[in-house]
Design an enzyme around this catalytic site. Structure first.
Site, PDB file in Angstrom:
ATOM      1  N   GLN A 135       0.823  -1.196   0.000  1.00 39.20           N
ATOM      2  CA  GLN A 135       0.000   0.000   0.000  1.00 39.20           C
ATOM      3  C   GLN A 135       0.868   1.262   0.000  1.00 39.20           C
ATOM      4  O   GLN A 135       0.357   2.368  -0.187  1.00 39.20           O
ATOM      5  CB  GLN A 135      -0.898   0.013   1.240  1.00 39.20           C
ATOM      6  CG  GLN A 135      -1.874  -1.137   1.317  1.00 39.20           C
ATOM      7  CD  GLN A 135      -2.555  -1.200   2.673  1.00 39.20           C
ATOM      8  OE1 GLN A 135      -2.274  -2.069   3.470  1.00 39.20           O
ATOM      9  NE2 GLN A 135      -3.445  -0.256   2.939  1.00 39.20           N
ATOM     10  N   ASN A 136       2.152   1.108   0.227  1.00 42.33           N
ATOM     11  CA  ASN A 136       3.044   2.251   0.403  1.00 42.33           C
ATOM     12  C   ASN A 136       3.412   2.905  -0.923  1.00 42.33           C
ATOM     13  O   ASN A 136       3.546   2.237  -1.945  1.00 42.33           O
ATOM     14  CB  ASN A 136       4.311   1.821   1.132  1.00 42.33           C
ATOM     15  CG  ASN A 136       4.014   1.242   2.503  1.00 42.33           C
ATOM     16  OD1 ASN A 136       2.939   1.489   3.060  1.00 42.33           O
ATOM     17  ND2 ASN A 136       4.929   0.474   3.048  1.00 42.33           N
ATOM     18  N   VAL A 137       3.620   4.213  -0.882  1.00 40.06           N
ATOM     19  CA  VAL A 137       3.998   4.977  -2.082  1.00 40.06           C
ATOM     20  C   VAL A 137       5.424   5.503  -1.967  1.00 40.06           C
ATOM     21  O   VAL A 137       5.838   6.367  -2.741  1.00 40.06           O
ATOM     22  CB  VAL A 137       3.015   6.143  -2.320  1.00 40.06           C
ATOM     23  CG1 VAL A 137       1.602   5.631  -2.518  1.00 40.06           C
ATOM     24  CG2 VAL A 137       3.059   7.167  -1.187  1.00 40.06           C
ATOM     25  N   HIS A 153      -1.256   1.513  -4.363  1.00 43.58           N
ATOM     26  CA  HIS A 153      -1.660   2.925  -4.364  1.00 43.58           C
ATOM     27  C   HIS A 153      -0.717   3.810  -5.166  1.00 43.58           C
ATOM     28  O   HIS A 153      -0.775   5.035  -5.055  1.00 43.58           O
ATOM     29  CB  HIS A 153      -1.760   3.439  -2.921  1.00 43.58           C
ATOM     30  CG  HIS A 153      -2.827   2.745  -2.132  1.00 43.58           C
ATOM     31  ND1 HIS A 153      -2.771   2.602  -0.753  1.00 43.58           N
ATOM     32  CD2 HIS A 153      -3.976   2.132  -2.531  1.00 43.58           C
ATOM     33  CE1 HIS A 153      -3.843   1.944  -0.342  1.00 43.58           C
ATOM     34  NE2 HIS A 153      -4.581   1.647  -1.402  1.00 43.58           N
ATOM     35  N   CYS A 164      -4.244  13.551 -19.630  1.00 39.58           N
ATOM     36  CA  CYS A 164      -4.000  12.514 -20.640  1.00 39.58           C
ATOM     37  C   CYS A 164      -3.384  11.238 -20.092  1.00 39.58           C
ATOM     38  O   CYS A 164      -3.256  10.245 -20.807  1.00 39.58           O
ATOM     39  CB  CYS A 164      -3.101  13.067 -21.749  1.00 39.58           C
ATOM     40  SG  CYS A 164      -1.390  13.358 -21.237  1.00 39.58           S
ATOM     41  N   GLY A 245       2.441  -4.834   8.827  1.00 37.42           N
ATOM     42  CA  GLY A 245       2.438  -3.392   9.007  1.00 37.42           C
ATOM     43  C   GLY A 245       1.264  -2.674   8.385  1.00 37.42           C
ATOM     44  O   GLY A 245       1.396  -1.540   7.946  1.00 37.42           O
ATOM     45  N   SER A 246       0.103  -3.303   8.358  1.00 41.58           N
ATOM     46  CA  SER A 246      -1.092  -2.660   7.810  1.00 41.58           C
ATOM     47  C   SER A 246      -2.284  -2.904   8.725  1.00 41.58           C
ATOM     48  O   SER A 246      -2.498  -4.023   9.188  1.00 41.58           O
ATOM     49  CB  SER A 246      -1.409  -3.202   6.413  1.00 41.58           C
ATOM     50  OG  SER A 246      -2.640  -2.668   5.939  1.00 41.58           O
ATOM     51  N   GLY A 273      -1.064  -3.388  17.149  1.00 39.14           N
ATOM     52  CA  GLY A 273      -2.464  -3.029  17.332  1.00 39.14           C
ATOM     53  C   GLY A 273      -3.388  -3.847  16.457  1.00 39.14           C
ATOM     54  O   GLY A 273      -2.965  -4.667  15.639  1.00 39.14           O
ATOM     55  N   CYS A 289       7.494  -4.948  12.943  1.00 40.07           N
ATOM     56  CA  CYS A 289       7.969  -5.835  11.867  1.00 40.07           C
ATOM     57  C   CYS A 289       9.441  -6.191  12.041  1.00 40.07           C
ATOM     58  O   CYS A 289       9.834  -7.351  11.906  1.00 40.07           O
ATOM     59  CB  CYS A 289       7.748  -5.169  10.507  1.00 40.07           C
ATOM     60  SG  CYS A 289       6.026  -4.786  10.140  1.00 40.07           S
TER      61      CYS A 289
END
Length: 300
Positions: A135-137, A153, A164, A245-246, A273, A289
């Site tokens: 999910q990391n950018v 993502h 365009c 980690g998500s 969590g 992690c």
């Protein structure tokens, strides 16, 4: 069984005590417990029995590199400030907010682009898995050498034309364009957010004549359907899922847990969590992690 490509991970010995850990070098890592002997044994068995592992990673693997996430208790962006990410429709239709977006990103980019992979990124890059979706950018998995990877993502190191879809421009090239258009602009900020954003006031705005955006899914936008279909196909060919980690709060990642559950696949989650997918997991470990991955024995 997962194979390790480039290096061996030595066996480490550890105490089974559940001491609360808080590293001064991990400002954006929430307080957490050290993994127990039982946690390690169960995770080792899960990994050893995985023949075609599908990995889902989130912002929690990059907090140890110094990049904050959104939702971590006490240290995430939502816990520390009332600021929220810009929504996609606002980005497209509000000229002032569009300018604010790029002003903030311009200031934040030199810091954001300087972050380096941590031990977790490097270990995942060394594993030979069936597929990995993040999910990391932040590009840190790519920097670490991860190849069988999809960026769910998008990636903040690339820029796309809003009109365009042209994608040949890099974020570094755009940085030079913005500087040329604003030669006297010397704004600074001491904050950084999960998407390279910082906080500025209206008086600090510059100008941007290009109608572009980062090649990322901005809040309120949709993930590329073709990518989702490809990942579902990859998932269907896998035999187990590891989430690292998500919190799985957003549907773009949680959908893969629902699909894996329907396929009756084994699911393991390690994240500090609770997560949205805890109900579907056969194994859940609430820890950092980087505190558990180096303890595994991976067969070559």
């Amino acid at each position: 069984m997962i194979k390790q490509i480039s290096r061996s991970i030595p066996k480490l010995y550890f105490s089974s005590s559940a001491t609360q850990l808080k590293s001064p070098n991990h400002n954006y890592v929430p307080s957490h417990q050290k993994p127990s002997t039982d946690d390690i044994d169960k995770f080792q068995k899960f990994i050893s029995n995985s023949q075609r592992l599908f990995i889902i990673t989130g912002a929690g693997i990059s907090t140890e590199s110094g990049i904050p996430d959104y939702r971590s208790e006490g240290v995430g962006l939502y816990a520390r400030t009332t600021n929220r990410p810009m929504m996609y429709q606002e980005f497209l239709t509000n000229a002032k907010r569009y300018k604010m977006y790029w002003a903030r990103n311009y200031i934040g980019w030199p810091t954001f682009s300087s972050f380096q992979p941590n031990e977790t990124h490097k270990i995942f890059a060394a594993w030979e898995v069936f597929w990995h979706v993040t999910q990391n950018v932040d590009s840190l998995l790519t920097k670490a050498g991860c190849e069988l990877l999809s960026e769910l993502h998008g990636c903040s190191a690339r820029v796309v034309c809003v009109d365009c879809g042209y994608k040949s421009l890099t974020r570094e090239e755009l940085q030079e364009i913005i500087l040329k258009q604003n030669p006297n602009w010397t704004v600074q900020s001491n904050t950084i957010n999960p998407d390279a954003d910082v906080h500025l006031n209206e008086e600090q705005l510059g100008d941007l004549k290009n109608r572009v955006k980062l090649d990322v899914t901005i809040f309120g936008d949709n993930v590329d359907r073709r990518l989702v279909d490809f990942l579902k196909e990859q998932l269907s060919k896998s035999d187990s899922v590891l989430v690292a980690g998500s919190s799985l709060e957003v549907m773009s990642s949680y959908r893969f847990i629902l699909a894996a559950q329907q396929l009756k696949m084994l699911i393991a989650i390690f994240n500090i969590g609770r997560t949205r997918g805890d109900h579907a997991a056969q194994l859940k470990i609430s820890t950092r992690c980087g505190s558990i991955l180096p303890l595994l024995q991976i067969n070559s």
